[in-house]
Motif scaffolding. Structure first.
Motif, mmCIF file in Angstrom:
data_model
loop_
_atom_site.group_PDB
_atom_site.id
_atom_site.type_symbol
_atom_site.label_atom_id
_atom_site.label_comp_id
_atom_site.label_asym_id
_atom_site.label_seq_id
_atom_site.Cartn_x
_atom_site.Cartn_y
_atom_site.Cartn_z
ATOM 1 N N ARG A 6 0.845 -1.358 0.000
ATOM 2 C CA ARG A 6 -0.071 0.160 -0.047
ATOM 3 C C ARG A 6 0.792 1.281 0.070
ATOM 4 O O ARG A 6 1.917 1.148 0.595
ATOM 5 C CB ARG A 6 -0.875 -0.088 1.147
ATOM 6 N N ASN A 7 0.262 2.239 -0.707
ATOM 7 C CA ASN A 7 0.772 3.541 -0.526
ATOM 8 C C ASN A 7 2.172 3.800 -1.048
ATOM 9 O O ASN A 7 3.027 4.810 -0.656
ATOM 10 C CB ASN A 7 0.747 4.202 0.932
ATOM 11 N N ASN A 9 5.371 4.382 -3.795
ATOM 12 C CA ASN A 9 5.789 5.394 -4.892
ATOM 13 C C ASN A 9 5.967 4.522 -6.182
ATOM 14 O O ASN A 9 7.144 3.916 -6.375
ATOM 15 C CB ASN A 9 6.773 6.429 -4.647
ATOM 16 N N LEU A 20 1.651 7.353 -6.765
ATOM 17 C CA LEU A 20 1.296 6.721 -5.532
ATOM 18 C C LEU A 20 0.154 5.854 -5.942
ATOM 19 O O LEU A 20 -0.780 5.973 -6.613
ATOM 20 C CB LEU A 20 0.678 7.795 -4.499
ATOM 21 N N GLY A 21 0.268 4.658 -5.100
ATOM 22 C CA GLY A 21 -0.668 3.630 -5.343
ATOM 23 C C GLY A 21 -0.203 2.379 -4.915
ATOM 24 O O GLY A 21 0.490 2.286 -3.666
ATOM 25 N N ASP A 22 -1.370 1.221 -4.951
ATOM 26 C CA ASP A 22 -0.983 0.209 -4.309
ATOM 27 C C ASP A 22 -0.954 -1.155 -5.399
ATOM 28 O O ASP A 22 -1.180 -0.836 -6.419
ATOM 29 C CB ASP A 22 -2.467 -0.217 -3.546
ATOM 30 N N ASN A 35 -5.518 1.894 -6.944
ATOM 31 C CA ASN A 35 -6.199 1.736 -5.720
ATOM 32 C C ASN A 35 -6.658 0.303 -5.197
ATOM 33 O O ASN A 35 -7.607 -0.217 -6.134
ATOM 34 C CB ASN A 35 -7.289 2.701 -5.640
ATOM 35 N N GLU A 43 -0.017 -7.402 4.409
ATOM 36 C CA GLU A 43 -0.198 -6.029 3.972
ATOM 37 C C GLU A 43 1.029 -5.436 4.147
ATOM 38 O O GLU A 43 1.640 -5.770 5.302
ATOM 39 C CB GLU A 43 -1.346 -5.311 4.805
ATOM 40 N N ASP A 45 3.399 -1.658 4.438
ATOM 41 C CA ASP A 45 3.088 -0.537 4.016
ATOM 42 C C ASP A 45 4.246 0.397 3.541
ATOM 43 O O ASP A 45 5.155 0.152 4.141
ATOM 44 C CB ASP A 45 2.712 0.264 5.548
ATOM 45 N N GLN A 47 4.763 3.256 2.262
ATOM 46 C CA GLN A 47 4.648 4.927 2.251
ATOM 47 C C GLN A 47 6.012 5.305 2.454
ATOM 48 O O GLN A 47 6.755 5.030 3.049
ATOM 49 C CB GLN A 47 3.799 5.325 3.340
#
Lengths: 555, 73
Positions: A6-7, A9, A20-22, A35, A43, A45, A47
């Motif tokens: 997730r999140n 670059n 930005l995306g998943d 998205n 999961e 992260d 970011q």
């Protein structure tokens, strides 16, 4: 979903700007990029981090290492998810039992893989290429796109005659059939060498092949749409250009992709590499597919006198002492007044090189004071010259004095950067897994980002990612890898764009038979996913996942 | 295509002498051999095949590229 990142670059490998995306992954495949509403069993992260396709290293010699280490460490922690072993005419299959020691000798001479590593790390339970593939698949974390070596094909068909003469028509046909069998079993192409020598300092078998034999083998590659890799006379610009022409003719005739490696920047002759690239462009615009491989790192060579070093290959007496000697005979040669005189005389016109050598490691307490100094400085302290200091220190350390020749070339960042960015250049030639006692062949990917993206601004981060992912996959016809795209295999590297780098080079004992090698750790690579499973994290190290596949190319 | 230095692939049995006779026929054999060797130091400087080899004494390999003219200016 098995896994959702997730999140991040997202730099998808196409060269397009990041966003930005998943990313959603299921059953080893990317199922969505953008998205993702679904929740993943796992999961991550991402970011603030870059999410890119896994890197592909197209020039390695991990053949032997894969027999005891299916992750080809430390390649994965540098973001590499697919490797191409079997370059330069040398693969470990097909290989008859009678020829095993011959091949071990060649690997020892050319790639500096110690004999003891083969003795203690290898169970010889294959002969055919298919049997070898079955063998390494048992414990594979990294993806492998294996080349089959021309020298090995010759050895199988011609035996010892392969090291003396050209092939008969019948033998050439037998090699063609054998090559076809290897391609059917998963080989991505054929490699050959125009430069390498075996353990007796005689040319390797592929060098006894005439142009007709190579042409016949390339006809088989053409039928399978597979690639030809060559190591050429990279030290001579005119020969390099002639080899480019030879490859271009082969490429057009058989409609195959060809690649030559390495292509270096000679600081004393920029025009040389410019001429080679201009010829590549000319030939490719005339319908050929010729890809020179350029490495990112500068040339550094470390050595001790306990193993033969590339640095001495043109000093015949030195190299013979190292190649054919035991530690005892090398020490004796250094201690004997007459032999020492002869060695010093042969090497004295290269005093500038010896003076610049840095003493990087010793075992005795007495000599620790010199570590980090160059030999000119140590010579001054000892009242002698650099060449004699090198010999004296080696004797005092029982040959366990480590010397570093740094920045020997290919180190003009502007020139190398422009070459790496060139649309007709493939980034490669890392030699991963080879020359393990001369330098670290790991970390070229991190160095690409730290030196040529962040520091020198030779290319954008998107261009750099494209160069070592989708470009490489396209050139090598590796299917469904190299892009973050729905339906593609989920090979993913997550890294910090501000931190990704190669760490310092260090010496480690992790080769079977108590062997050593030079390695580098990675920096800034946080997570590496291979076949949809997390294979490595910066926090936890390597996992137990074994999703590596044999990637044989598309017909 | 731009002009590049002229080269050949030797045949299996080629020697300096046979290449000089074939490719540099306007020179004497001795002169041709001397020229070939000076234009192809990468082969000339190589140790010749050992005595027990069928190519004994001949440093030329079938996979070599040999220049048949001096470097272009």
């Amino acid at each position: 979903m098995d896994l959702v990142i997730r999140n991040g670059n997202i730099i998808d490998g196409s060269g397009l700007p990041s966003y930005l995306g998943d990313i959603a992954i299921n059953d080893g495949r990317i199922v969505k990029v953008g998205n993702v509403a679904d929740t993943g069993t796992t999961e991550i992260d991402a970011q603030g981090k870059v999410v890119s396709p896994g890197f592909i290293d197209p020039h390695t010699h991990f053949d032997a290492q894969l027999l005891w280490d299916g992750a080809a460490k430390p390649a994965i922690e540098h973001g590499v998810t697919t490797i191409v072993p079997g370059n330069c005419s040398l693969s470990l299959a097909p290989l008859k039992a009678d020829h095993r020691m011959k091949l071990v000798g060649m690997f020892n001479q050319i790639e500096e893989m110690p004999f003891k590593a083969f003795e203690e790390g290898v169970v010889w339970d294959w002969e055919s290429f298919e049997e070898f593939i079955t063998r390494i698949k048992k414990d594979l974390t990294i993806n492998v796109a294996p080349l089959v070596g021309h020298s090995v094909l010759r050895l199988w068909v011609m035996g010892n005659e392969s090291m003396h003469r050209t092939a008969t028509e019948q033998e050439t046909q037998a090699m063609q059939a054998l090559l076809k069998e290897c391609l059917d079993a998963g080989a991505i192409g054929l490699s050959t060498s125009f430069v390498d020598m075996d353990e007796t300092l005689q040319p390797v078998p592929s060098r006894y092949a005439d142009a007709a034999e190579l042409d016949a083998l390339c006809a088989v590659l053409g039928q399978h749409n597979r690639i030809l890799q060559v190591v050429h006379e990279f030290y001579d610009n005119d020969i390099t250009v002639a080899r480019i022409d030879q490859l271009a003719d082969i490429s057009r005739k058989h409609k195959i992709t060809t690649t030559l490696s390495p292509l270096f920047v000679n600081n004393d002759n920029f025009a040389g590499v410019d001429q080679a690239i201009a010829r590549v462009v000319e030939q490719n615009e005339a319908g050929a597919r010729v890809w020179p491989q350029v490495q990112t790192r500068p040339i550094d060579i470390s050595f001790t006198f306990s193993v033969p070093s590339l640095l001495f290959i043109r000093l015949r007496t030195w190299y013979a002492v190292m190649r054919f000697g035991t530690p005892e005979t090398i020490m004796a040669a250094f201690s004997d007044e007459e032999q020492r005189k002869q060695l010093v005389a042969e090497a004295s016109n290269m005093m500038g090189l010896w003076q610049r050598l840095i003493l990087r490691q010793v075992k005795t307490e007495a000599n620790q004071q010199y570590v980090g100094k160059n030999l000119a400085e140590i010579a001054e302290l000892r009242g002698t010259d650099a060449l004699n200091v090198m010999i004296d220190l080696s004797l005092e350390e029982d040959l366990d004095a480590h010397f570093l020749s740094a920045d020997m070339g290919h180190n003009n960042d502007d020139k190398v950067g422009s070459l790496l960015r060139h649309p007709h250049v493939m980034i490669g030639a890392s030699d991963g897994g080879a020359h393990i006692l001369s330098f670290s062949t790991y970390g070229d990917t991190g160095y690409l980002f730290s030196r040529f993206v962040r520091e020198n601004h030779s290319m954008s981060i998107e261009e750099a990612v494209k160069k070592i992912t989708s470009d490489t996959a396209d050139i090598w016809a590796i299917p469904q890898r190299g892009l973050l795209k729905s339906g593609y295999v989920a090979d993913v590297t997550i890294f910090d764009a501000d931190l990704i780098d190669r760490g310092p080079e260090y010496y480690v004992q992790d080769v079977p038979g108590d062997g050593h090698r030079y390695v580098r750790d990675s920096a800034g690579v946080e997570t590496v996913i291979i076949g949809g499973a997390v294979a490595y994290t910066q926090q936890g190290g390597y996992t137990d996942e074994r999703r590596g596949e044999i990637v044989g190319g598309r017909a | 295509m731009n002009t590049v230095r002229k080269s050949i692939f030797p045949s299996a049995q080629d020697t300096w002498e046979s290449i000089a006779a074939r490719e540099l026929s306007s020179s004497s054999t001795e002169e041709g051999i001397a020229n070939l060797q000076s234009w192809n130091l990468h082969v000339f400087a190589r140790p010749p095949a050992p005595a027990e080899s069928p190519r004994a004494g001949n440093p030329i390999l079938p996979s070599d590229i040999l220049f048949i003219e001096p470097p272009l200016v």
